[in-house]
Design a protein around this motif. Structure first.
Motif, short mmCIF file in Angstrom:
data_model
loop_
_atom_site.label_atom_id
_atom_site.label_comp_id
_atom_site.label_asym_id
_atom_site.label_seq_id
_atom_site.Cartn_x
_atom_site.Cartn_y
_atom_site.Cartn_z
N ARG A 25 0.77 -1.28 0.05
CA ARG A 25 -0.05 0.00 0.11
C ARG A 25 0.75 1.27 0.11
O ARG A 25 0.45 2.25 -0.75
CB ARG A 25 -0.83 0.09 1.04
N HIS A 26 1.93 1.31 0.71
CA HIS A 26 2.94 2.49 0.81
C HIS A 26 3.50 2.67 -0.58
O HIS A 26 3.81 3.77 -1.11
CB HIS A 26 3.78 2.28 2.09
N GLU A 27 3.91 1.47 -1.01
CA GLU A 27 4.74 1.66 -2.50
C GLU A 27 3.72 2.17 -3.37
O GLU A 27 4.27 2.79 -4.41
CB GLU A 27 5.30 0.26 -2.60
N ALA A 28 2.43 1.83 -3.31
CA ALA A 28 1.47 2.22 -4.20
C ALA A 28 0.99 3.64 -4.08
O ALA A 28 0.33 4.29 -4.76
CB ALA A 28 0.23 1.33 -4.23
N GLY A 29 1.64 4.29 -2.86
CA GLY A 29 0.96 5.69 -2.67
C GLY A 29 -0.15 5.89 -2.09
O GLY A 29 -0.93 7.07 -2.47
N LEU A 30 -0.78 4.98 -1.87
CA LEU A 30 -2.15 4.97 -1.25
C LEU A 30 -2.57 5.07 0.52
O LEU A 30 -1.67 4.64 1.07
CB LEU A 30 -3.08 3.63 -1.56
N THR A 31 -3.49 5.89 0.71
CA THR A 31 -3.69 5.93 2.16
C THR A 31 -4.71 4.80 2.45
O THR A 31 -5.43 4.19 1.49
CB THR A 31 -4.57 7.15 2.62
N SER A 32 -5.19 4.67 3.69
CA SER A 32 -5.91 3.58 4.09
C SER A 32 -7.61 3.97 3.72
O SER A 32 -8.04 2.97 3.21
CB SER A 32 -6.27 3.36 5.64
N THR A 33 -7.77 5.20 3.75
CA THR A 33 -8.95 5.67 3.44
C THR A 33 -9.19 5.60 1.79
O THR A 33 -10.39 4.95 1.48
CB THR A 33 -9.22 7.32 3.63
N GLN A 34 -8.13 5.81 0.92
CA GLN A 34 -8.17 5.41 -0.31
C GLN A 34 -8.58 4.14 -0.67
O GLN A 34 -9.44 3.59 -1.51
CB GLN A 34 -7.08 5.85 -1.35
N VAL A 35 -8.01 3.21 0.01
CA VAL A 35 -8.20 1.56 -0.12
C VAL A 35 -9.29 1.20 0.20
O VAL A 35 -9.97 0.33 -0.62
CB VAL A 35 -7.07 0.96 0.54
N VAL A 36 -9.86 1.48 1.27
CA VAL A 36 -11.37 1.05 1.94
C VAL A 36 -12.56 1.47 0.85
O VAL A 36 -13.20 0.73 0.73
CB VAL A 36 -11.54 1.30 3.37
N ARG A 37 -12.18 2.79 0.24
CA ARG A 37 -13.25 3.46 -0.50
C ARG A 37 -13.30 2.41 -1.85
O ARG A 37 -14.20 1.99 -2.36
CB ARG A 37 -12.96 4.60 -0.94
N THR A 38 -12.09 1.90 -2.35
CA THR A 38 -11.91 1.32 -3.51
C THR A 38 -12.47 -0.43 -3.39
O THR A 38 -13.17 -0.92 -4.08
CB THR A 38 -10.66 1.14 -4.12
N LEU A 39 -12.06 -0.80 -2.13
CA LEU A 39 -12.52 -2.37 -1.75
C LEU A 39 -13.82 -2.38 -1.41
O LEU A 39 -14.36 -3.30 -1.37
CB LEU A 39 -11.40 -2.59 -0.66
N ILE A 40 -14.51 -1.11 -0.94
CA ILE A 40 -15.85 -1.09 -0.39
C ILE A 40 -15.68 -1.92 0.82
O ILE A 40 -16.41 -3.15 0.92
CB ILE A 40 -16.74 -1.60 -1.33
N CYS A 41 -14.88 -1.55 1.85
CA CYS A 41 -15.07 -2.49 3.09
C CYS A 41 -14.82 -1.38 4.34
O CYS A 41 -14.52 -0.16 4.04
CB CYS A 41 -13.90 -3.44 3.19
N SER A 42 -14.91 -1.78 5.42
CA SER A 42 -14.80 -0.97 6.70
C SER A 42 -13.41 -0.65 7.02
O SER A 42 -12.54 -1.54 6.57
CB SER A 42 -15.28 -1.53 7.74
N PRO A 43 -12.85 0.42 7.52
CA PRO A 43 -11.50 0.64 7.81
C PRO A 43 -11.05 -0.30 8.90
O PRO A 43 -9.84 -0.55 8.74
CB PRO A 43 -11.39 2.09 8.40
N SER A 44 -11.83 -0.78 9.72
CA SER A 44 -11.37 -1.79 10.72
C SER A 44 -11.04 -3.12 10.00
O SER A 44 -10.16 -3.70 10.44
CB SER A 44 -12.56 -2.15 11.71
#
Length: 290
Positions: A25-44
């Motif tokens: 995730r860090h290498e892709a330059g993505l934040t946790s918020t960006q990932v959960v929005r794309t994955l459509i899942c909860s931050p937890s």
């Protein structure tokens, strides 16, 4: 990286999988918020995946994250291998014989202990759990859990003794550094026979290459451990986790600033404590006293 995935424990695979996913995730330059929005899942859910807190990791989740991060085929195969182990194997504390004796909050501790490369433990009241004898363990549990039946006490004792297997691993036994208050040597837990056997065992284990035991003598005065016992798990890659337990429950922290406070405290305690050889001398004196 785990060199032999098939023989690795589920706990270790979960931990390594979490590290790899976080790094991707860090290498892709993505934040946790960006990932959960794309994955459509909860931050937890993402947090649990990245910290290895899920007991089982679904392959579909790993594949989805690898797609988002643009992981290469070799990396995807490795991470799917980790996930497969969590589905096909079980950590010893998850088995039916142990599960009733282990509260949910302590499962996290067992997972950390099983996967850590090194553990640093300060204890002020009793011998560290990994260095206790069976009779000493039983005496503590009988006093701390007076309402439990004999069978329940037996299960608790079995859990404690099984934990100690990390010190006897054929490959890479756990590196264990313990600092104990002198009161641990003086406090009579059970009969003189129980205490003498415990001190003899402590002296024996303290001479192992992978174990370091130091004692903070009374004459050292006030010290950084007076706020209570704590444990530091060193997981490799400069990552450490701090654990503290009391009557109100247990807390685990991964925050670098908080962990640094525990690391500083443990370093100070090692400086205040007498060296391993002098500590061994104090333990042998305690054997005579008991």
């Amino acid at each position: 990286m785990i060199t032999d995935v098939e023989s690795a424990t589920p706990a270790l695979c979960r931990l390594q999988l979490g590290r790899e996913l976080r790094q991707l995730r860090h290498e892709a330059g993505l934040t946790s918020t960006q990932v959960v929005r794309t994955l459509i899942c909860s931050p937890s859910k993402l947090t649990r995946l990245e910290t290895g807190d899920n007991s089982v990791v679904e392959a579909v989740d790993v594949m989805a994250l690898c797609e988002i991060y643009g992981a290469d085929p070799e990396k995807r195969a490795l991470l799917l291998g980790y996930a497969a182990v969590t589905k096909t194997k079980r950590d010893w504390w998850q088995s039916p014989e142990y599960r009733p004796a282990i509260p949910p909050t302590f499962k996290a501790y067992l997972g950390l202990e099983a996967t850590a490369a090194a553990v640093c433990n300060y204890e002020s009241e009793f011998v560290p759990g990994l260095l206790q004898t069976e009779d000493y363990v039983r005496t503590i549990h009988r006093r701390a859990h007076e309402r439990l039946s004999a069978d329940e006490i037996d299960r608790l004792v079995t859990v404690r003794m099984t934990r100690q297997e990390v010190l006897h691993r054929r490959s890479a036994p756990l590196k264990f550094a313990a600092v104990i208050n002198e009161a641990v040597l003086r406090r009579k837990v059970g009969s003189s026979t129980v205490m003498r056997a415990q001190m003899e065992h402590l002296a024996e284990v303290a001479e192992r290459p992978s174990v370091r035991v130091q004692v903070v003598p009374f004459k050292a005065g006030a010290h950084p451990g007076m706020n209570g016992a704590f444990t530091l798990f060193r997981l490799g890659d400069a990552e450490s986790i701090a654990y503290q337990e009391n009557l109100g429950g247990a807390s685990v922290t991964r925050k670098r600033a908080d962990v640094a406070l525990y690391e500083e405290a443990f370093n100070d305690l090692q400086i205040l404590a007498v060296g391993p050889q002098e500590s061994l001398g104090m333990i042998r004196e305690a054997i005579k006293e008991h």
